[in-house]
Motif scaffolding. Structure first.
Motif, PDB file in Angstrom:
ATOM      1  N   TYR A 472      33.908  38.803  35.081  1.00 25.05           N
ATOM      2  CA  TYR A 472      32.677  38.251  35.651  1.00 25.05           C
ATOM      3  C   TYR A 472      31.516  39.229  35.614  1.00 25.05           C
ATOM      4  O   TYR A 472      30.364  38.808  35.668  1.00 25.05           O
ATOM      5  N   THR A 473      31.824  40.536  35.584  1.00 27.55           N
ATOM      6  CA  THR A 473      30.725  41.506  35.677  1.00 27.55           C
ATOM      7  C   THR A 473      30.416  42.214  34.364  1.00 27.55           C
ATOM      8  O   THR A 473      29.331  42.783  34.225  1.00 27.55           O
ATOM      9  N   LYS A 734      28.333  31.950  39.847  1.00 25.27           N
ATOM     10  CA  LYS A 734      28.496  32.872  38.721  1.00 25.27           C
ATOM     11  C   LYS A 734      29.584  32.376  37.769  1.00 25.27           C
ATOM     12  O   LYS A 734      30.532  31.706  38.189  1.00 25.27           O
ATOM     13  N   ASN A 738      29.053  37.406  33.402  1.00 24.94           N
ATOM     14  CA  ASN A 738      27.906  37.781  34.241  1.00 24.94           C
ATOM     15  C   ASN A 738      26.723  36.820  34.093  1.00 24.94           C
ATOM     16  O   ASN A 738      25.572  37.238  34.005  1.00 24.94           O
ATOM     17  N   SER A 757      21.078  35.502  32.798  1.00 27.46           N
ATOM     18  CA  SER A 757      21.868  36.734  32.657  1.00 27.46           C
ATOM     19  C   SER A 757      20.919  37.919  32.550  1.00 27.46           C
ATOM     20  O   SER A 757      19.729  37.739  32.277  1.00 27.46           O
TER      21      SER A 757
END
Ligand code: FUC
Length: 779
Positions: A472-473, A734, A738, A757
């Motif tokens: 996710y990051t 989210k 990301n 993003s």
């Protein structure tokens, strides 16, 4: 009358008629809590406070996230490894029962383990209540209270109680500070000098209360470490600020006399990682005493909202008038479609509970999050690794609270050293392993019974949570940090897998499919087996992730190559049994309890992404049949898990049915392993007993209904129930990679969306059934 006057009149009249002009993000009640499970949970990730809103006596349960009995121990049985060949031979000879007996004798942890879930006084320990604060009021009248309300506002993380006696309105406001790290209670009376009450502190055991020389009420104590009794130390200190009247510090209490406004400040700490905790408690209190209450509250709200305000959700027009939350729950079960604001409240409550129960640098939420009222908490309120602690973190990424997973990463890193000893002691294996339970002392050994204690998927399953934060990051520094943990977990499995002669596949041995048992052809029941499906899926996923990570980081080519080789020899992610279900075990055993709460063999569908309707359409029917046979009921976490599975199968109405099942209101607190999960009046999830995983699991479930991004594209509204399709809007969710998503829908169609993003990039999305590639907008 002008509009303003009409509004003012309605404001007065509606509560009298039993209706409140609703704050959509508020829990509210017209009576004090009748049981602890109805109190309102406040928390700042370290300190917990649960006021019951009592009129004559208010009890507030206090918590501190690090307060554990027990102590570090080495419960590894270093002779266990010598029994491994024999155990494996018995399993190959289909003598599972005999293998299970041998494990019970020689292959479990040393000592008492979890103490059969009652480990408060053994070295494993238990997360415990910090104490109870009671306020005893003297209203100088026999008149009864009227116009009673209490509430918790999720937008501010502030709770309140209010009522009137003899024309005097009494108000109490409570919060656990996101500014200064203390708890605050402000009490007021609408007429001068009407506050008369006594403040006391106590704990079920191991406490001393006294008045400090600095005008305070202090409670101190030391918990049992399970050996010589001298375990963790704690301190709670309370001070009062009054505008008028008197505060007398005497008789191990604070006596408030004839005051109009009082603020109680509670500071607390333990010596877990802070040898100078007493001075930390003082420093926090002194700093807080310097500030005006309103400034303190403002700072608290500001800091809390930095996290909370990241997501807004609207599932249609909320009802104009709403009932108290407990009545609203019952109305929802009867006719849910008319109250689309309750699912929103529940979703935001899940986010609120995450923000309130964990904090960077501290601990992840345990089985009760942060809120416990007992010394012997259910199952020690520990970190269960066979679904519970993982479920506690499933909602975070889509819910835009990504950083709140980091305490779990820290806990995982902290257990690796003992996990390496466990890997050697039991399997003579490389790397590290954790079995089914852990605690703040680093427990990784098998539990004290073969039936549930030798699940060895705990470490691998934790790696799934750690990996999802990376997905996710895209945070490369984070990837480098977690890589050794993932690598060590993979090395363990790599060096302990054995070949199943019947299939030729590489599998774990011995193991169990979490907590579930099966019948052998001769009718004997057993838990112990080779290669349960969950192990196969977790190992496949972990090896894949370690290979990806090692390439990204340019490390460990050789290991990567070896994992690639082994990957080819692992069982496929799902094998269909002759009766058309996903097999839970390597062999087609019949389960002893076909409705068992654990559904571990669907791990690959969720939280894993090995199985998706797109990449394995041939498994979809078997998954559905598996879920049908298991049934929809269960403990609350089990219902939440099933909700997630149906969301992943993109059946929104079925997921919604499970969501409604979770919202069944109960008062039951007896430990339950079967059907009957629900929520208490305060919306905390009831296994029963109170267990927070059901809240977090169902919050994740709503997230999966709104958005999914695990299959190589972002899908908007993948699993919406009819009840939510009419109109709605969400902002700030989210997706993997990301991306931040905002969208609006009407009559079942997305009518507006934004994919944002940090820098514009190409991204695949599926919207209104159409898969396409678009360029994201810059945040
Ligand atoms: C596992 C589950 C139980 C309970 C306990 C804390 O043992 O099977 O239902 O959630 O963890």
């Amino acid at each position: 009358m002008n509009i303003k006057q009409i509004k003012a009149l309605l404001f007065i009249l509606l509560p009298l008629l039993g209706y409140s002009q609703s704050n959509p993000l508020e829990l509210w009640y017209t009576k004090p809590a009748a049981q602890w499970e109805e109190t309102l949970p406040l928390g700042n990730g370290r300190l917990g406070l649960m006021p019951d809103g009592g009129i004559a006596t208010e009890k507030l349960v206090l918590n501190e996230i690090t307060l554990w009995s027990g102590s570090p121990q080495d419960a590894n049985n270093y002779k266990a490894y010598s029994f491994l060949p024999q155990i494996r031979e018995l399993l190959l000879a289909n003598k599972n029962k005999e293998a299970q007996k041998l494990i019970d004798e020689n292959f479990i942890c040393k000592g008492a383990g979890s103490g059969s879930g009652n480990g408060a006084d053994v070295p494993f320990g238990a997360y415990q209540v910090l104490g109870d604060m009671t306020l005893n009021f003297d209203y100088k009248t026999k008149s009864k209270a009227q116009n009673y309300t209490r509430n918790l506002d999720l937008q501010t993380a502030v709770a309140a109680t209010q009522f009137t006696i003899d024309g005097v309105t009494y108000k109490r406001e409570y919060f656990t500070g996101f500014g200064d790290d203390a708890s605050f209670i402000r009490l007021t009376s609408s007429k001068k000098g009407k506050l008369n009450f006594t403040v006391q502190l106590r704990r079920p055991e191991r406490f001393k209360t006294e008045n400090g020389t600095d005008n305070s009420l202090v409670m101190t104590g030391q918990l049992n470490n399970g050996t010589d009794g001298k375990g963790m130390k704690y301190e709670v200190k309370v001070k009062a600020q009054t505008t008028d009247g008197n505060a007398v510090y005497a008789n191990s209490a604070i006596e408030i006399k004839n005051a109009t406004e009082v603020v109680l400040l509670i500071s607390a700490g333990t010596d877990y990682k802070d040898k100078n905790f007493e001075s930390s408690v003082d420093k926090i209190l002194e700093a807080a005493m310097q500030k005006k209450y309103q400034d303190q509250k403002k700072k608290h709200i500001e800091n809390y909202q930095k996290l909370f305000n990241r997501v807004t959700l609207n599932l249609g027009k909320p009802a104009q008038k709403t009932l108290p939350t407990n009545e609203r729950l019952d109305a929802f079960i009867k006719q849910s479609d008319s109250d689309t604001a309750l699912p929103v409240l529940f979703y935001q409550y899940g986010r609120y509970l995450s923000i309130s129960s964990t904090r960077l640098g501290l601990l992840p939420p345990n089985l009760q999050g942060l809120w416990a009222k007992d010394v012997q908490t259910p199952w020690n309120s520990d970190y269960h690794l066979d679904v519970n602690v993982q479920m506690n973190h499933w909602a975070l990424e889509t819910a835009n609270l990504s950083e709140l997973i980091l305490p779990l990463k820290d806990l995982t890193k902290a257990i690796v050293p003992n996990g390496e000893k466990t890997a050697k002691a039991y399997y003579n294996a490389d790397g590290w392993v954790a079995h089914v339970i852990t605690n703040v002392w680093g427990f990784t050994e098998p539990g004290e019974s073969a039936s549930w204690g030798i699940t060895k998927s705990g470490s691998g399953w934790l790696c799934n949570n750690l990996w999802s934060h990376y997905l996710y990051t895209n945070d490369q520094a984070y990837l480098a940090e977690i890589y050794p943990v993932l690598k060590g977990a993979a090395q363990f499995y790599k060096s302990m897998l054995v070949k199943d002669p019947e299939t030729g596949w590489l599998v774990t041995s011995p193991s169990v499919s979490p907590e579930n048992s099966f019948l052998l052809p001769n009718g004997d029941a057993s838990h112990v087996c080779m290669g349960p499906t969950i192990d196969n899926q977790i190992i496949r996923e972990l090896f894949n992730n370690v290979i990806i990570a090692s390439k990204k980081l340019g490390l460990d080519n050789d290991l990567s190559a070896e994992l690639e080789k082994q990957l080819k020899l692992l069982p496929p992610p799902g094998v269909v049994s002759p009766d058309g279900r996903i097999m839970e075990w390597l062999k087609d055993y019949k389960e002893e309890d076909p409705q068992h709460r654990h559904i571990s063999h669907l791990y690959g569908l969720y939280p894993g992404s090995l199985i998706t309707p797109e990449n394995k359409p041939e498994l979809v029917d078997a998954i559905k049949k598996t879920l049908e046979v298991r049934g929809d009921d269960g403990t609350s976490w089990s219902i939440a898990y099933k909700m997630l599975f149906w969301a992943r199968l993109k059946d929104g109405n079925r997921a919604y049915k499970l969501f409604k099942t979770i919202l069944r209101q109960t008062h039951d607190t007896n430990i339950n392993y079967g059907p009957g999960g629900g929520v208490y009046a305060n919306l905390l999830s009831a296994g029963p007993p109170f267990q927070i995983d059901g809240n977090f699991g169902a919050t994740a479930g709503i997230g999966e209904m709104l958005i999914q991004s695990h299959a190589g594209f972002i899908e908007l509204l993948p699993a919406m129930p009819d009840a939510w399709l009419k109109e709605g809007e969400v902002k700030g969710l989210k997706a993997e990679g990301n991306f931040t998503i905002n969208m609006k829908w009407k009559n079942g169609k997305v009518i507006q969306y934004e994919i944002l993003s940090p820098s514009s990039e190409k991204v695949k999305i599926k919207v209104n059934g159409e898969l396409k590639e678009i360029t994201s907008s810059k945040l």
